[in-house]
Design an enzyme around this catalytic site. Structure first.
Site, PDB file in Angstrom:
ATOM      1  N   LYS A 135       0.867  -1.196   0.000  1.00 48.52           N
ATOM      2  CA  LYS A 135       0.000   0.000   0.000  1.00 48.52           C
ATOM      3  C   LYS A 135       0.887   1.225   0.000  1.00 48.52           C
ATOM      4  O   LYS A 135       2.021   1.167   0.471  1.00 48.52           O
ATOM      5  CB  LYS A 135      -0.862   0.002   1.272  1.00 48.52           C
ATOM      6  CG  LYS A 135      -2.110   0.830   1.142  1.00 48.52           C
ATOM      7  CD  LYS A 135      -3.229   0.012   0.542  1.00 48.52           C
ATOM      8  CE  LYS A 135      -4.467   0.825   0.307  1.00 48.52           C
ATOM      9  NZ  LYS A 135      -5.607  -0.051  -0.042  1.00 48.52           N
ATOM     10  N   ASP A 175      -7.063   4.399  -4.289  1.00 47.39           N
ATOM     11  CA  ASP A 175      -7.706   4.251  -2.982  1.00 47.39           C
ATOM     12  C   ASP A 175      -8.330   5.635  -2.739  1.00 47.39           C
ATOM     13  O   ASP A 175      -8.552   6.375  -3.719  1.00 47.39           O
ATOM     14  CB  ASP A 175      -6.674   3.853  -1.911  1.00 47.39           C
ATOM     15  CG  ASP A 175      -7.316   3.330  -0.624  1.00 47.39           C
ATOM     16  OD1 ASP A 175      -7.656   2.140  -0.574  1.00 47.39           O
ATOM     17  OD2 ASP A 175      -7.499   4.114   0.326  1.00 47.39           O
TER      18      ASP A 175
HETATM   19  N1  GLU Z   1      -7.423   0.265  -2.721  1.00 46.45           N
HETATM   20  C1  GLU Z   1      -8.182  -0.909  -3.027  1.00 46.45           C
HETATM   21  C2  GLU Z   1      -8.208  -1.852  -1.844  1.00 46.45           C
HETATM   22  O1  GLU Z   1      -8.240  -1.391  -0.726  1.00 46.45           O
HETATM   23  C3  GLU Z   1      -7.782  -1.561  -4.334  1.00 46.45           C
HETATM   24  C4  GLU Z   1      -6.353  -1.980  -4.463  1.00 46.45           C
HETATM   25  C5  GLU Z   1      -5.963  -2.436  -5.875  1.00 46.45           C
HETATM   26  O2  GLU Z   1      -6.794  -2.475  -6.758  1.00 46.45           O
HETATM   27  O3  GLU Z   1      -4.777  -2.752  -6.018  1.00 46.45           O
HETATM   28  O4  GLU Z   1      -8.264  -3.042  -1.953  1.00 46.45           O
END
Ligand code: GLU
Length: 455
Positions: A135, A175
């Site tokens: 992340k 996100d």
């Molecule tokens: N931010 C999204 C999550 O919390 C998607 C992450 C992504 O698609 O890599 O899963």
């Protein structure tokens, strides 16, 4: 055979580990919360499968493989220089390249990114699609910034991030605060710096240049499908049920859209200034117009919608009675008091569209009251699952139809529900999706980590 002594020893070890993690990661309450929630549910699997209790395995799982923190300088439209902080936490790559979104929000700090990255490991494992967990993000506040400012910020952010990512290494996405527009600017800068058309380095791209159909919809659609599966398990359907939804960003919008498509009645949405209740059900086209096209506030929706809707400034959306609750805004937005109100008002199921929106006390309250509770790791995994499908399409240089992606998404969400349900049952926690999701995700990652040695 597991004895009571084994279970006790495991518990003592996990308690000691928890203290050690708090000591080594000071001032990161959200990270502690996410780790505790997982460790709290692992004792039965560690006792039953001695290989998982191997010294160092859990310790390695709780320590990111790599953490990058960098300066992001940029100039606003008046020429003033701002300095933000950028993060990328590459948490675990035992199952595949690090995968997870980027969050641009003033509340972002290392602890927030670590909690999100830690959760992402288990969520991504549950999809079964060969993606590790990571992340990133920045404490940059996109609110009120011009398009040109957003572009300059994204370009500066990528000027450092590019050296850490790649289609086989680490694949960021969106996100909170990062959607299609930001992914476009980030991709453009990556392409310019590297001189490579490497579509699989980012997901959530535009439909005409490597993006997957249904990716914008996937998180919201998926969490509604998960809620429907939990209700089905109890012999009920979503049709005709009222729903309380929080948030008004990408997840909330497509949660509302899917609820409407399945014959449910979404009554609310919210932002940091308050919430809207719409007795006729939220009009998703108006919501999209206000939030996605005009980038306005939720109060604008109430003004334009007419008599059926009213804006409640500063209130708690959870005061509105509903059969199903879908917290889709941000972490710790639903506390014990909110949970008590929802239970009093007869809520039957809660599916987390956001990451960790429900406090631990509220989760326990729902579980004690017999409410079906779907944790974000399972319920909101549809977004990252379709990101993995976007990577697959990019590798094959092809694009699937929306119908095909939607069908795959429905299968994946159904599989995740079944896996969580059956795993909970296997470990004597029938109906407890938190335990089911944590143990099932853990087993997949732990097996890969054990097979790959101490690294
Ligand atoms: N931010 C999204 C999550 O919390 C998607 C992450 C992504 O698609 O890599 O899963």
């Amino acid at each position: 055979m597991t004895t009571r002594d084994d279970t006790k020893t495991t518990k003592t070890r996990l308690d000691a580990l928890r203290v050690e993690i708090e000591r080594r990661n000071p001032a990161q309450p959200e990270f502690h919360q996410a780790v505790h929630e997982v460790l709290d549910t692992l004792a039965p699997v560690l006792a039953a499968r001695p290989e998982y209790a191997e010294p160092g395995l859990i310790e390695r799982l709780c320590e990111p493989e790599r953490q990058v923190i960098f300066r992001v300088p940029w100039q606003d439209d008046k020429g003033h220089v701002h300095v933000n902080r950028g993060f990328r936490v590459e948490f675990n790559s035992a199952l595949g390249p690090y995968k997870g979104g980027l969050r641009f929000h003033p509340s972002v700090n290392l602890g927030i990114i670590k909690f999100l990255g830690f959760e992402q490991i288990f969520k991504n494992a549950l999809t079964g699609l060969g993606i590790g967990g990571g992340k990133g993000g920045s404490d940059f506040d996109p609110h009120g910034r011009s398009d040109a400012e957003i572009m300059r910020f994204c370009q500066s952010f990528m000027t450092e991030l590019y050296r850490h990512i790649g289609e086989h290494t680490d694949v960021p996405a969106g996100d909170i605060g990062v959607g299609g527009r930001e992914i476009g600017y980030l991709f453009g800068q990556y392409r310019r710096i590297t001189n490579r058309w490497e579509a699989g380095v980012l997901t959530g791209k535009g439909a005409g240049w490597g993006g997957s159909a249904i990716r914008p919809e996937a998180t919201g659609y998926g969490s509604v499908l998960f809620a429907a599966a939990m209700l089905r398990e109890r012999g009920e359907g979503l049709e005709g049920q009222t729903a309380v939804v929080s948030g008004s960003g990408n997840v909330a919008i497509y949660t509302v859209e899917k609820l409407l498509a399945l014959g449910a009645n979404p009554l609310t949405c919210s932002d940091s200034s308050g919430y809207v209740v719409d007795d006729k059900g939220i009009d998703v086209d108006l919501l999209k117009q206000v939030k996605e096209v005009e980038r306005g506030r939720i109060s604008d929706y109430a003004e334009r919608r007419g008599a059926s809707a009213r804006f409640v400034p500063g209130g708690r959306v959870w005061d509105v009675p509903g059969d199903v609750a879908l917290p889709s805004a941000t972490q710790n937005e639903l506390d014990e008091n909110d949970a008590a109100t929802l239970v009093r008002n007869g809520v039957k199921a809660v599916a987390e569209g956001a990451n960790m929106p429900t406090t631990p006390e509220a989760v326990h309250l729902f579980q004690r009251a017999g409410v079906a509770f779907g944790p974000g790791k399972a319920a909101n995994a549809g977004g990252v699952a379709v990101s993995a499908l976007e990577m697959a399409q990019n590798h094959a240089r092809t694009a699937w139809s929306p119908a095909r992606v939607e069908e795959e998404l429905a299968h994946i969400m159904g599989d995740i529900h079944t896996t969580c349900h059956e795993t909970a049952e296997r470990y004597g926690a029938s109906g407890d999706y938190v335990t089911g999701a944590n143990i099932a995700g853990f087993e997949r990652v732990a097996d890969a980590m054990l097979a790959q040695g101490v690294i």
